[in-house]
Design a protein around this motif. Structure first.
Motif, mmCIF file in Angstrom:
data_model
loop_
_atom_site.group_PDB
_atom_site.id
_atom_site.type_symbol
_atom_site.label_atom_id
_atom_site.label_comp_id
_atom_site.label_asym_id
_atom_site.label_seq_id
_atom_site.Cartn_x
_atom_site.Cartn_y
_atom_site.Cartn_z
ATOM 1 N N ALA A 288 15.529 1.598 13.126
ATOM 2 C CA ALA A 288 15.689 3.034 13.364
ATOM 3 C C ALA A 288 14.842 3.866 12.411
ATOM 4 O O ALA A 288 14.429 4.986 12.740
ATOM 5 N N LEU A 289 14.572 3.323 11.222
ATOM 6 C CA LEU A 289 13.717 4.025 10.257
ATOM 7 C C LEU A 289 12.237 3.863 10.565
ATOM 8 O O LEU A 289 11.398 4.541 9.970
ATOM 9 N N GLY A 290 11.900 2.935 11.473
ATOM 10 C CA GLY A 290 10.503 2.704 11.822
ATOM 11 C C GLY A 290 10.026 1.305 11.532
ATOM 12 O O GLY A 290 8.837 1.010 11.711
ATOM 13 N N GLY A 291 10.928 0.424 11.085
ATOM 14 C CA GLY A 291 10.548 -0.968 10.842
ATOM 15 C C GLY A 291 10.003 -1.189 9.443
ATOM 16 O O GLY A 291 9.634 -0.250 8.737
ATOM 17 N N ALA A 292 9.959 -2.468 9.052
ATOM 18 C CA ALA A 292 9.502 -2.842 7.713
ATOM 19 C C ALA A 292 8.072 -3.356 7.744
ATOM 20 O O ALA A 292 7.692 -4.127 8.632
ATOM 21 N N ASP A 293 7.279 -2.928 6.766
ATOM 22 C CA ASP A 293 5.913 -3.427 6.605
ATOM 23 C C ASP A 293 5.847 -4.573 5.602
ATOM 24 O O ASP A 293 5.008 -5.465 5.713
ATOM 25 N N VAL A 294 6.727 -4.527 4.583
ATOM 26 C CA VAL A 294 6.835 -5.593 3.582
ATOM 27 C C VAL A 294 8.306 -5.860 3.353
ATOM 28 O O VAL A 294 9.099 -4.918 3.221
ATOM 29 N N VAL A 295 8.686 -7.138 3.313
ATOM 30 C CA VAL A 295 10.067 -7.541 3.042
ATOM 31 C C VAL A 295 10.097 -8.353 1.757
ATOM 32 O O VAL A 295 9.384 -9.348 1.623
ATOM 33 N N TYR A 296 10.936 -7.923 0.823
ATOM 34 C CA TYR A 296 11.129 -8.596 -0.465
ATOM 35 C C TYR A 296 12.515 -9.218 -0.428
ATOM 36 O O TYR A 296 13.521 -8.514 -0.382
ATOM 37 N N ASP A 297 12.575 -10.570 -0.440
ATOM 38 C CA ASP A 297 13.845 -11.228 -0.153
ATOM 39 C C ASP A 297 14.238 -12.296 -1.179
ATOM 40 O O ASP A 297 13.746 -13.423 -1.116
ATOM 41 N N LYS B 37 0.839 -1.204 0.000
ATOM 42 C CA LYS B 37 0.000 0.000 0.000
ATOM 43 C C LYS B 37 0.875 1.254 0.000
ATOM 44 O O LYS B 37 1.984 1.247 0.544
ATOM 45 N N PRO B 38 0.360 2.359 -0.567
ATOM 46 C CA PRO B 38 1.095 3.625 -0.498
ATOM 47 C C PRO B 38 1.387 4.007 0.954
ATOM 48 O O PRO B 38 0.537 3.837 1.834
ATOM 49 N N GLY B 39 2.594 4.485 1.187
ATOM 50 C CA GLY B 39 2.982 4.890 2.528
ATOM 51 C C GLY B 39 3.612 3.804 3.365
ATOM 52 O O GLY B 39 4.193 4.093 4.418
ATOM 53 N N GLU B 40 3.506 2.537 2.944
ATOM 54 C CA GLU B 40 4.150 1.468 3.694
ATOM 55 C C GLU B 40 5.657 1.487 3.441
ATOM 56 O O GLU B 40 6.123 2.004 2.432
ATOM 57 N N CYS C 288 10.832 -6.364 11.413
ATOM 58 C CA CYS C 288 9.463 -6.197 10.908
ATOM 59 C C CYS C 288 8.550 -5.526 11.923
ATOM 60 O O CYS C 288 8.660 -5.747 13.138
ATOM 61 N N ASN C 289 7.631 -4.747 11.420
ATOM 62 C CA ASN C 289 6.549 -4.199 12.227
ATOM 63 C C ASN C 289 5.462 -5.251 12.419
ATOM 64 O O ASN C 289 5.385 -6.217 11.661
ATOM 65 N N PRO C 290 4.581 -5.086 13.416
ATOM 66 C CA PRO C 290 3.433 -5.991 13.537
ATOM 67 C C PRO C 290 2.622 -6.027 12.236
ATOM 68 O O PRO C 290 2.447 -5.001 11.572
ATOM 69 N N GLU C 291 2.179 -7.214 11.871
ATOM 70 C CA GLU C 291 1.378 -7.476 10.673
ATOM 71 C C GLU C 291 2.161 -7.268 9.371
ATOM 72 O O GLU C 291 1.565 -7.114 8.304
ATOM 73 N N ALA C 292 3.479 -7.284 9.453
ATOM 74 C CA ALA C 292 4.280 -7.187 8.230
ATOM 75 C C ALA C 292 4.132 -8.461 7.404
ATOM 76 O O ALA C 292 3.765 -9.524 7.906
ATOM 77 N N ARG C 293 4.431 -8.325 6.104
ATOM 78 C CA ARG C 293 4.400 -9.469 5.181
ATOM 79 C C ARG C 293 5.811 -9.667 4.620
ATOM 80 O O ARG C 293 6.452 -8.709 4.196
ATOM 81 N N LEU C 294 6.275 -10.909 4.642
ATOM 82 C CA LEU C 294 7.600 -11.245 4.136
ATOM 83 C C LEU C 294 7.460 -12.172 2.934
ATOM 84 O O LEU C 294 6.691 -13.148 2.978
ATOM 85 N N ILE C 295 8.198 -11.870 1.870
ATOM 86 C CA ILE C 295 8.120 -12.668 0.650
ATOM 87 C C ILE C 295 9.502 -13.247 0.342
ATOM 88 O O ILE C 295 10.347 -12.597 -0.265
ATOM 89 N N PRO C 296 9.775 -14.489 0.766
ATOM 90 C CA PRO C 296 11.014 -15.143 0.344
ATOM 91 C C PRO C 296 10.834 -15.702 -1.067
ATOM 92 O O PRO C 296 9.955 -16.531 -1.306
ATOM 93 N N LEU C 297 11.651 -15.231 -2.017
ATOM 94 C CA LEU C 297 11.453 -15.665 -3.405
ATOM 95 C C LEU C 297 12.734 -16.166 -4.048
ATOM 96 O O LEU C 297 12.788 -16.387 -5.261
ATOM 97 N N GLY C 298 13.763 -16.363 -3.230
ATOM 98 C CA GLY C 298 15.013 -16.906 -3.739
ATOM 99 C C GLY C 298 16.037 -16.958 -2.632
ATOM 100 O O GLY C 298 15.852 -16.352 -1.561
#
Length: 320
Positions: free
Chosen positions: A200-209, A136-139, A223-233
């Protein structure tokens, strides 16, 4: 015709003279102009990829070229038409016979090099971020391996989709490439503490890995609460083991994602994605980054650029 083939797992490709393919029902034959290389090609050579073709086989997952023959039942492609395709194999050759339903017409505005570098890298990031993660925008989007073939497109698309993008890459030169693609924050994986800098930046909402290993573990803890992580490789060579208790405490979601699998389970996801991506390209909103273009005879050198991580963005082999 010429073809760069894997004749023994774990060994360099060999240039072979093999018969030109014929178009079976549902297929087209494409005279290949360019082939985009991918990290998955290195895994195929080692025999560790999800799909394991029988030896010998021609390497090359994606291509741009011109249709020279149309098989029975194909009605939406014509000889002489310029197309890009995700074919999985067979692209490092003068000609390739591939299913018509994996071919995408290429607009005149798109170069052969960009077309061969487009489908997998942009398609992977677009489907991952939009369809799977619902960015989402702003994440805040954390991109590992941000200067590589798929990582750089994730930076570019994430910024285009309105996210605040944190790019992780090795060394100042590669980070500069990510910055030019739109990254808001840069993390040097050689010297910086990924977890502490992202927190320090405020945590991650989505991780692309696309990396795995220690970087995945650091990202998980940032990660922030309710973050989504995408392991793709797993370019690090290590498939991370995910501690379920961490997922519970922060209500995290880990999303399995194999882009190539959609050619079988739900091809419409890919065709819809390509339609939007090509429109963005024509509008000048996305700009593929190709760091090297080499001839077919130097395909092993081109693969070494990926293997040694000397390339940024995509490496393309020109066939004709």
């Amino acid at each position: 015709m010429r073809a760069m083939q894997v004749t023994e797992l774990g060994q360099p490709l060999t240039l072979e003279d093999i018969p030109e393919p014929q178009a079976a029902p549902g297929q087209v034959v494409v005279k290949v102009r360019t082939c985009g290389l991918n990290f998955g090609d290195l895994l195929i050579i080692k025999g560790t990829y999800q799909e394991k073709p029988q030896l010998p086989f021609t390497l090359g997952m994606e291509l741009c070229g011109t249709v020279t023959a149309v098989g029975e039942g194909v009605t939406d492609l014509l000889t002489g038409q310029r197309v890009a395709a995700y074919c999985g194999f067979d692209a490092l050759a003068d000609y390739a016979a591939i299913p018509a339903n994996v071919c995408v017409p290429v607009p005149d505005e798109m170069t052969d090099e960009h077309a061969a570098a487009f489908l997998i890298a942009y398609g992977t990031s677009h489907v991952a971020l939009s369809y799977k993660a619902g960015l989402k925008p702003g994440e805040r989007l954390l991109v590992l391996g941000a200067s590589g073939g798929v990582g750089l497109t994730a930076v570019e698309l994430g910024k285009l989709m309105g996210a605040e993008v944190v790019a992780v890459a090795r060394g100042a030169e590669k980070l500069q490439v990510a910055k030019q693609a739109g990254a808001d924050h840069l993390v040097n994986s050689e010297t910086d503490d990924i977890r502490e800098m992202v927190k320090a930046l405020g945590g991650a909402d989505v991780v692309y890995d696309p990396i795995g290993g220690d970087q995945f573990r650091a990202a998980l803890r940032a990660c922030n609460p309710e973050a989504r992580l995408i392991p793709l490789g797993f370019a690090s060579g290590e498939v991370p083991q995910i501690p379920a208790n961490h997922l519970l405490v922060k209500n995290l979601t880990v999303i399995g994602f194999y882009w190539g699998g959609y050619t079988r389970v739900n091809p419409a996801v890919l065709t819809d994605s390509f339609r939007e991506l090509i429109a963005w390209y024509v509008e000048g909103r996305i700009h593929p980054h190709v760091s090297h273009v080499l001839p077919l005879e130097e395909a092993n050198d081109a693969l070494d650029l990926l293997r040694t991580r000397k390339a940024t963005g995509k490496v393309v082999v020109r066939i004709s």
